[in-house]
Design a protein around this motif. Sequence first.
Motif: not given
Length: 167
Positions: A27, A30-31, A33, A39-41, A43-44, A47-48, A118
Amino acid sequence: MASTTNFLIALLVVVVMVAGPAMASEHWVGDDQGWKLDFNYTKWAATKEFHVGDKLIFKYKKDVHNVIRADQEAFQNCKPSSDVTPLTSGNDLINLTSPGKKWYICGIGQHCVKGVKLAINVLEAESGSPAPSPSGPAPSSASWISPNGKFVASIVAAFAMFVVIMS
């Protein structure tokens, strides 16, 4: 002879397709980014799905950010414990070796307060997953691109199917 070759290739395809889903995931936090401000960690991470045996990779500009493993209190207050050594390579790899809540923060300036943190929940290993490897040093910053095991397995399976069809 051709039927033996076709059988072996078909067997390889089946093995790859069965083993592929059981492989641990990487993983990239932040993909594309990475680990950064704005950045919204939360929200990220929503999705995982994280499992024992998976790896977190934190990519960031060295000396601009760091990664600190935290407990829930340190995470909520953005105050890391003084006995924790930050990861600072800019390409930090963390092996997820046990289930449960995990917290990570950036200890530079007010970055944590500004959202560079995170929280994840690590689930038990997926059935058939390999045992997690022990934590080791972070990969060198020269290894910017690391293929995802599932992607590589899919490519191998597709190629094997092509060979079988063309035979």
